[in-house]
Design a protein around this motif. Structure first.
Motif, PDB file in Angstrom:
ATOM      1  N   GLU A 132      -0.918   3.488  38.947  1.00 30.01           N
ATOM      2  CA  GLU A 132       0.139   4.469  39.227  1.00 30.01           C
ATOM      3  C   GLU A 132      -0.089   5.314  40.477  1.00 30.01           C
ATOM      4  O   GLU A 132       0.698   6.198  40.790  1.00 30.01           O
ATOM      5  CB  GLU A 132       0.263   5.431  38.031  1.00 30.01           C
ATOM      6  N   ASN A 164       2.101   7.116  44.598  1.00 27.13           N
ATOM      7  CA  ASN A 164       3.275   7.869  44.148  1.00 27.13           C
ATOM      8  C   ASN A 164       3.318   9.155  44.975  1.00 27.13           C
ATOM      9  O   ASN A 164       2.344   9.928  44.973  1.00 27.13           O
ATOM     10  CB  ASN A 164       3.114   8.176  42.651  1.00 27.13           C
ATOM     11  N   SER A 207       4.625  11.813  44.496  1.00 26.57           N
ATOM     12  CA  SER A 207       4.497  13.074  43.765  1.00 26.57           C
ATOM     13  C   SER A 207       3.032  13.533  43.734  1.00 26.57           C
ATOM     14  O   SER A 207       2.750  14.679  43.374  1.00 26.57           O
ATOM     15  CB  SER A 207       5.043  12.941  42.335  1.00 26.57           C
ATOM     16  N   ARG A 208       2.108  12.640  44.126  1.00 30.82           N
ATOM     17  CA  ARG A 208       0.700  13.046  44.254  1.00 30.82           C
ATOM     18  C   ARG A 208       0.500  13.614  45.667  1.00 30.82           C
ATOM     19  O   ARG A 208       0.887  12.991  46.655  1.00 30.82           O
ATOM     20  CB  ARG A 208      -0.241  11.869  43.979  1.00 30.82           C
ATOM     21  N   LYS A 209      -0.151  14.790  45.692  1.00 33.80           N
ATOM     22  CA  LYS A 209      -0.239  15.543  46.952  1.00 33.80           C
ATOM     23  C   LYS A 209      -0.844  14.737  48.107  1.00 33.80           C
ATOM     24  O   LYS A 209      -0.306  14.708  49.207  1.00 33.80           O
ATOM     25  CB  LYS A 209      -1.084  16.812  46.748  1.00 33.80           C
ATOM     26  N   ASP A 250       9.118   1.271  41.826  1.00 33.12           N
ATOM     27  CA  ASP A 250       9.429   2.416  40.965  1.00 33.12           C
ATOM     28  C   ASP A 250      10.488   3.292  41.627  1.00 33.12           C
ATOM     29  O   ASP A 250      10.168   4.178  42.433  1.00 33.12           O
ATOM     30  CB  ASP A 250       8.129   3.205  40.728  1.00 33.12           C
ATOM     31  N   ASN A 254      10.946  -1.017  38.070  1.00 33.32           N
ATOM     32  CA  ASN A 254      10.683   0.206  37.299  1.00 33.32           C
ATOM     33  C   ASN A 254      11.661   1.292  37.742  1.00 33.32           C
ATOM     34  O   ASN A 254      11.336   2.022  38.654  1.00 33.32           O
ATOM     35  CB  ASN A 254       9.225   0.633  37.520  1.00 33.32           C
ATOM     36  N   ILE A 285      11.294  -2.955  33.525  1.00 32.78           N
ATOM     37  CA  ILE A 285      10.928  -1.856  32.629  1.00 32.78           C
ATOM     38  C   ILE A 285      12.218  -1.166  32.191  1.00 32.78           C
ATOM     39  O   ILE A 285      13.049  -0.801  33.034  1.00 32.78           O
ATOM     40  CB  ILE A 285       9.985  -0.854  33.318  1.00 32.78           C
ATOM     41  N   LEU A 327      13.763   1.929  30.151  1.00 32.13           N
ATOM     42  CA  LEU A 327      13.478   3.252  29.572  1.00 32.13           C
ATOM     43  C   LEU A 327      14.445   3.545  28.423  1.00 32.13           C
ATOM     44  O   LEU A 327      15.669   3.426  28.590  1.00 32.13           O
ATOM     45  CB  LEU A 327      13.670   4.353  30.614  1.00 32.13           C
ATOM     46  N   ASP A 350       9.982   0.855  27.622  1.00 31.75           N
ATOM     47  CA  ASP A 350       9.218   2.108  27.736  1.00 31.75           C
ATOM     48  C   ASP A 350       9.813   3.100  26.742  1.00 31.75           C
ATOM     49  O   ASP A 350      10.905   3.627  26.966  1.00 31.75           O
ATOM     50  CB  ASP A 350       9.303   2.633  29.171  1.00 31.75           C
ATOM     51  N   LEU A 371       5.613  -0.839  27.189  1.00 27.69           N
ATOM     52  CA  LEU A 371       4.866  -0.176  28.264  1.00 27.69           C
ATOM     53  C   LEU A 371       4.977   1.338  28.099  1.00 27.69           C
ATOM     54  O   LEU A 371       6.035   1.852  27.763  1.00 27.69           O
ATOM     55  CB  LEU A 371       5.448  -0.598  29.610  1.00 27.69           C
ATOM     56  N   GLY A 387       4.048   5.327  29.828  1.00 31.10           N
ATOM     57  CA  GLY A 387       3.515   6.251  30.841  1.00 31.10           C
ATOM     58  C   GLY A 387       2.524   7.130  30.099  1.00 31.10           C
ATOM     59  O   GLY A 387       2.853   8.194  29.590  1.00 31.10           O
ATOM     60  N   ASN A 412       1.613  11.119  29.976  1.00 31.59           N
ATOM     61  CA  ASN A 412       2.596  12.101  29.478  1.00 31.59           C
ATOM     62  C   ASN A 412       2.131  12.743  28.171  1.00 31.59           C
ATOM     63  O   ASN A 412       2.463  13.890  27.897  1.00 31.59           O
ATOM     64  CB  ASN A 412       3.956  11.430  29.228  1.00 31.59           C
ATOM     65  N   ARG A 442      -7.542  16.357  29.448  1.00 25.06           N
ATOM     66  CA  ARG A 442      -6.500  15.360  29.212  1.00 25.06           C
ATOM     67  C   ARG A 442      -7.048  13.960  28.981  1.00 25.06           C
ATOM     68  O   ARG A 442      -6.460  13.156  28.256  1.00 25.06           O
ATOM     69  CB  ARG A 442      -5.528  15.347  30.414  1.00 25.06           C
ATOM     70  N   ILE A 469       1.254   2.403  32.415  1.00 25.24           N
ATOM     71  CA  ILE A 469       1.160   2.859  33.801  1.00 25.24           C
ATOM     72  C   ILE A 469       0.141   3.994  33.809  1.00 25.24           C
ATOM     73  O   ILE A 469       0.346   5.045  33.200  1.00 25.24           O
ATOM     74  CB  ILE A 469       2.551   3.200  34.396  1.00 25.24           C
TER      75      ILE A 469
HETATM   76  N1  THG Z   1       7.220   5.438  32.820  1.00 26.69           N
HETATM   77  C1  THG Z   1       7.538   4.548  33.793  1.00 26.69           C
HETATM   78  N2  THG Z   1       7.281   4.783  35.085  1.00 26.69           N
HETATM   79  C2  THG Z   1       6.732   5.954  35.464  1.00 26.69           C
HETATM   80  C3  THG Z   1       6.369   6.907  34.501  1.00 26.69           C
HETATM   81  C4  THG Z   1       6.628   6.616  33.134  1.00 26.69           C
HETATM   82  N3  THG Z   1       6.479   6.190  36.788  1.00 26.69           N
HETATM   83  C5  THG Z   1       6.060   7.498  37.228  1.00 26.69           C
HETATM   84  C6  THG Z   1       5.148   8.157  36.185  1.00 26.69           C
HETATM   85  N4  THG Z   1       5.748   8.082  34.880  1.00 26.69           N
HETATM   86  C7  THG Z   1       3.808   7.466  36.158  1.00 26.69           C
HETATM   87  N5  THG Z   1       3.110   7.663  37.381  1.00 26.69           N
HETATM   88  C8  THG Z   1       2.298   8.770  37.630  1.00 26.69           C
HETATM   89  C9  THG Z   1       1.753   8.869  38.890  1.00 26.69           C
HETATM   90  C10 THG Z   1       0.872   9.903  39.194  1.00 26.69           C
HETATM   91  C11 THG Z   1       0.554  10.833  38.228  1.00 26.69           C
HETATM   92  C12 THG Z   1       1.084  10.714  36.965  1.00 26.69           C
HETATM   93  C13 THG Z   1       1.971   9.670  36.649  1.00 26.69           C
HETATM   94  C14 THG Z   1      -0.387  11.912  38.581  1.00 26.69           C
HETATM   95  N6  THG Z   1      -0.064  13.166  38.315  1.00 26.69           N
HETATM   96  C15 THG Z   1      -0.922  14.282  38.651  1.00 26.69           C
HETATM   97  C16 THG Z   1      -0.747  15.386  37.600  1.00 26.69           C
HETATM   98  O1  THG Z   1       0.289  15.326  36.856  1.00 26.69           O
HETATM   99  O2  THG Z   1      -1.612  16.182  37.437  1.00 26.69           O
HETATM  100  C17 THG Z   1      -0.571  14.810  40.039  1.00 26.69           C
HETATM  101  C18 THG Z   1      -1.752  15.390  40.738  1.00 26.69           C
HETATM  102  C19 THG Z   1      -1.753  15.166  42.264  1.00 26.69           C
HETATM  103  O3  THG Z   1      -1.018  15.867  42.997  1.00 26.69           O
HETATM  104  O4  THG Z   1      -2.480  14.282  42.723  1.00 26.69           O
HETATM  105  O5  THG Z   1      -1.425  11.653  39.141  1.00 26.69           O
HETATM  106  O6  THG Z   1       6.346   7.404  32.219  1.00 26.69           O
HETATM  107  N7  THG Z   1       8.105   3.392  33.421  1.00 26.69           N
END
Ligand code: THG
Length: 266
Positions: A7, A10, A12-14, A76, A97, A121, A123, A161, A194, A196, A199, A207, A227
């Motif tokens: 995963e 992405n 969303s990761r800094k 994704d 995805n 995938i 959802l 999912d 599958l 995530g 979560n 965690r 994932i």
């Molecule tokens: N189901 C499906 N696809 C998905 C998800 C899912 N794709 C996106 C996500 N959920 C799974 N991918 C990630 C990618 C990175 C992080 C978590 C899930 C992650 N998060 C850190 C945190 O939350 O602390 C961010 C920290 C940082 O900034 O590095 O690393 O559920 N089908």
């Protein structure tokens, strides 16, 4: 065998977001190689976090990743236009995805998916939002499997999912999704499940221990893909061990290989 979707790529990761913004290809290449070496089966690529840049970021990421990866990719994005562009750039049949039952997304995704050689995938979400009982999760899974079958996606290419939700918001979220997975597998034995995974632990400290414990429980219920961050060695070792205990590892070959390589230890 359990399938690991890596995963880490992405936005969303800094650090990934910074690398993408600066077009730092070396960072991305190094990260993908690490995930591959750690045993990922697919590399998820998500460029959704920089609003207005998804198409360009996705294109840039794929052009860097595709030449150096031996694995199929998990594309994704909720946007069929981004997925159409991405689909043309991948060499191996990808995982898409994802699709959901949210009407606008569903109606836009179905023509894109029709006749494609890919895994999908699906959802368990619709316009009413995220389901809050096992029956609603199963209903949505049934609906998705039937609709995807109609456009030529076979059940064994579908990864349902069930939407793992944070246990910190409601103590029942664990047993809810476990129960849904058992009933979906009873109704559609050939479908994949599958999750995530991380979560489940959102909002709680320590965690990793939650993720490790829950992955084994979900695998017992029938989840066969997740994932996750494949660089989390204990999580990967738990998955390999659970796979063996669920008879997906003839003569314990993979487990023993993992122990010899140092990847699995007590
Ligand atoms: N189901 C499906 N696809 C998905 C998800 C899912 N794709 C996106 C996500 N959920 C799974 N991918 C990630 C990618 C990175 C992080 C978590 C899930 C992650 N998060 C850190 C945190 O939350 O602390 C961010 C920290 C940082 O900034 O590095 O690393 O559920 N089908």
């Amino acid at each position: 065998m359990f399938k690991v979707i890596g995963e880490r790529i992405n936005t969303s990761r800094k650090l990934v977001q910074a690398a993408v913004a600066e077009r730092d290809a070396d960072y991305i290449v190094a990260d993908v190689k690490k995930q591959q070496e750690a045993g990922a089966d697919y590399i998820d690529v998500n460029a959704g976090a920089r609003i207005g840049h998804e198409t360009d970021d996705m294109k840039w990421l794929l052009d860097i990743i595709q030449p150096i990866v031996n694995l199929p990719l998990s594309l994704d994005s909720p946007d069929p236009a981004v997925l159409e562009m991405a689909f043309k750039r991948v060499e191996k049949p990808p995982m898409i995805n994802s699709i959901s039952l949210e009407k606008e997304r569903f109606d836009a995704m179905m023509p894109f998916l029709e006749g494609k050689n890919c895994k999908v995938i699906a959802l368990c979400m619709d316009d009413a939002g995220i389901p809050d009982c096992p029956e609603d999760i199963q209903d949505r899974a049934k609906n998705l499997v039937e609709e995807l079958n109609k456009i030529g996606i076979p059940t064994n290419c579908i990864y349902v999912d069930p939407l793992i939700q944070p246990i910190s918001t409601d103590s029942n979220k664990g047993i809810m999704v476990l129960s849904a997975v058992r009933s979906i597998k009873a109704e559609f034995p050939g479908v994949h499940i599958l999750g995530g995974l991380s979560n489940i632990s959102y909002g709680l400290p320590e965690r990793k221990i939650i993720n490790q414990t829950f992955v084994a429980m979900m695998m017992g219920a029938g989840m066969d893909s997740a994932i996750i961050d494949p660089l989390d060695q204990k999580l990967m070792a738990t998955i390999r061990t659970a796979d063996m205990l669920l008879s997906h590892d003839n003569f314990c070959v993979n487990y023993l290989r993992g122990v010899r390589s140092g990847a699995i230890k007590s």
